[in-house]
Structures are given as C-alpha cells and as structure tokens.
Design a protein around this motif. Sequence first.
Motif, PDB file in Angstrom:
ATOM      1  N   CYS A 185       0.977   5.625  -0.093  1.00  0.00           N
ATOM      2  CA  CYS A 185       0.185   6.812   0.225  1.00  0.00           C
ATOM      3  C   CYS A 185      -0.038   7.627  -1.044  1.00  0.00           C
ATOM      4  CB  CYS A 185       0.916   7.644   1.287  1.00  0.00           C
ATOM      5  SG  CYS A 185       0.129   9.225   1.613  1.00  0.00           S
ATOM      6  N   THR A 206      -8.031   4.568   4.351  1.00  0.00           N
ATOM      7  CA  THR A 206      -8.420   4.136   3.019  1.00  0.00           C
ATOM      8  C   THR A 206      -9.833   4.614   2.700  1.00  0.00           C
ATOM      9  OG1 THR A 206      -8.515   2.209   1.565  1.00  0.00           O
ATOM     10  CG2 THR A 206      -9.255   1.850   3.821  1.00  0.00           C
ATOM     11  N   PHE A 227       0.862  -1.186   0.000  1.00  0.00           N
ATOM     12  CA  PHE A 227       0.000   0.000   0.000  1.00  0.00           C
ATOM     13  C   PHE A 227       0.892   1.228   0.000  1.00  0.00           C
ATOM     14  CE2 PHE A 227      -2.791  -3.147   1.970  1.00  0.00           C
ATOM     15  CZ  PHE A 227      -3.946  -2.965   1.222  1.00  0.00           C
ATOM     16  N   ARG A 234      -3.148   3.212   8.432  1.00  0.00           N
ATOM     17  CA  ARG A 234      -3.507   3.467   7.033  1.00  0.00           C
ATOM     18  C   ARG A 234      -4.944   3.970   6.995  1.00  0.00           C
ATOM     19  NH1 ARG A 234      -5.563  -0.026   2.742  1.00  0.00           N
ATOM     20  NH2 ARG A 234      -5.514  -1.852   4.096  1.00  0.00           N
ATOM     21  N   ASN A 245      -8.075   1.880  -4.581  1.00  0.00           N
ATOM     22  CA  ASN A 245      -6.664   2.235  -4.403  1.00  0.00           C
ATOM     23  C   ASN A 245      -6.430   3.653  -3.908  1.00  0.00           C
ATOM     24  OD1 ASN A 245      -5.652  -0.279  -5.225  1.00  0.00           O
ATOM     25  ND2 ASN A 245      -5.926   0.299  -7.374  1.00  0.00           N
ATOM     26  N   TYR A 246      -7.219   4.070  -2.954  1.00  0.00           N
ATOM     27  CA  TYR A 246      -6.948   5.375  -2.350  1.00  0.00           C
ATOM     28  C   TYR A 246      -6.585   5.165  -0.891  1.00  0.00           C
ATOM     29  CZ  TYR A 246      -7.118  10.271  -1.114  1.00  0.00           C
ATOM     30  OH  TYR A 246      -6.771  11.536  -0.681  1.00  0.00           O
ATOM     31  N   ASP A 247      -5.291   5.351  -0.599  1.00  0.00           N
ATOM     32  CA  ASP A 247      -4.787   5.141   0.754  1.00  0.00           C
ATOM     33  C   ASP A 247      -3.937   6.328   1.173  1.00  0.00           C
ATOM     34  OD1 ASP A 247      -5.423   2.156   1.389  1.00  0.00           O
ATOM     35  OD2 ASP A 247      -4.678   2.176  -0.671  1.00  0.00           O
TER      36      ASP A 247
END
Length: 155
Positions: free
Chosen positions: A105, A119, A103, A117, A125-127
């Motif tokens: 950023c 999310t 993962f 994290r 896929n937004y972390d």
Amino acid sequence: MPGSKKIEIFARNNNLREGWLSLGNQLGENYQSWKIILNCDNCKKSINTGIKRYKSRLIPNYDICEYCFIYSQQSGEKLSDHSPKDFFVFNNNIDEEVLHHYFSCNVCNCEPIWGNRFTCEECENYDLCETCFDKLLSEGDTHINEHKINNIEVN
Ligand SMILES: [Zn+2]
Ligand SMILES: [Zn+2]
Ligand SMILES: [Zn+2]
C-alpha cells in the motif's frame, strides 16, 4: 517436494492449486472466516458472500447491496446522489479475505495488501488497501479523484 513441484506457503482455502503442496494455518473446513461483513448503507442488511457489493467512489465507507443497487436502477431513485459509475463493483464471491502478494500500500506500506486492492490505472505501482483508500477519500485527496482507480478483488 514429494508429489508436487511447487509450494504455496500462504495457502488458504481460496488459493489451493492442483500440483502444489499447500501449507498454511488458515486451512480447513473448520477454519473460521475472519472476513468483515459489511452492512448495506441503504437497507442496513448484511452484504453476505454471494451478494455483490457496490462501494462508493465518492463517500468513504459507503456500501450498497446488490438488491438496493438493482432497485435504484429500475426505479430511477438515486442512492445518495450516486450514478452507477460512482460505484466500485465487488463480486464478493470469496468467503475469506485475499492476500495480494508483492503489492504494498502506497500510504500505510503494508505488504502484502489484504482484502481488496485499489490500483491506479494511470500511475505505475500505485496501490492502496481499502482502509487507506477510504482515508484518502475522506481527506479529499485529488489524485484518487482525478485518476481512474480500479478495484482488484482476487489476486
Ligand atoms: Zn441494501
Ligand atoms: Zn494502506
Ligand atoms: Zn494515478
């Protein structure tokens, strides 16, 4: 690997698994924890491991300890105008920071993400790492206010 089938090369005390050969330079009982201990913004006491942490979704770097949160629930006194849903809840049970492998950023591009994290439930896929979450919050970012952001503590 002799005696084991799998190898963990980023082993830490919190991710030791049976059947895995664990390597790592952060293992052992003498390993000094480098986890940052935060203080409660209400009672100013440190939020040690084992005490739940309530992190604000509204104010950057605003954290409340389990005791103050429970007290505010019981007394009906609001903590800086927060409702219970305005907080992320961290169990805060692990005495070390956690690595979120695979993962990265979306803001600072660090990979893996260390610590907690954040999310997006609605975007793929937004972390975010915690530092960048607080940064976006302080900048008044509309995305993290409009979408449901979840906190992931353990990988
Ligand atoms: Zn407190
Ligand atoms: Zn970041
Ligand atoms: Zn989103």
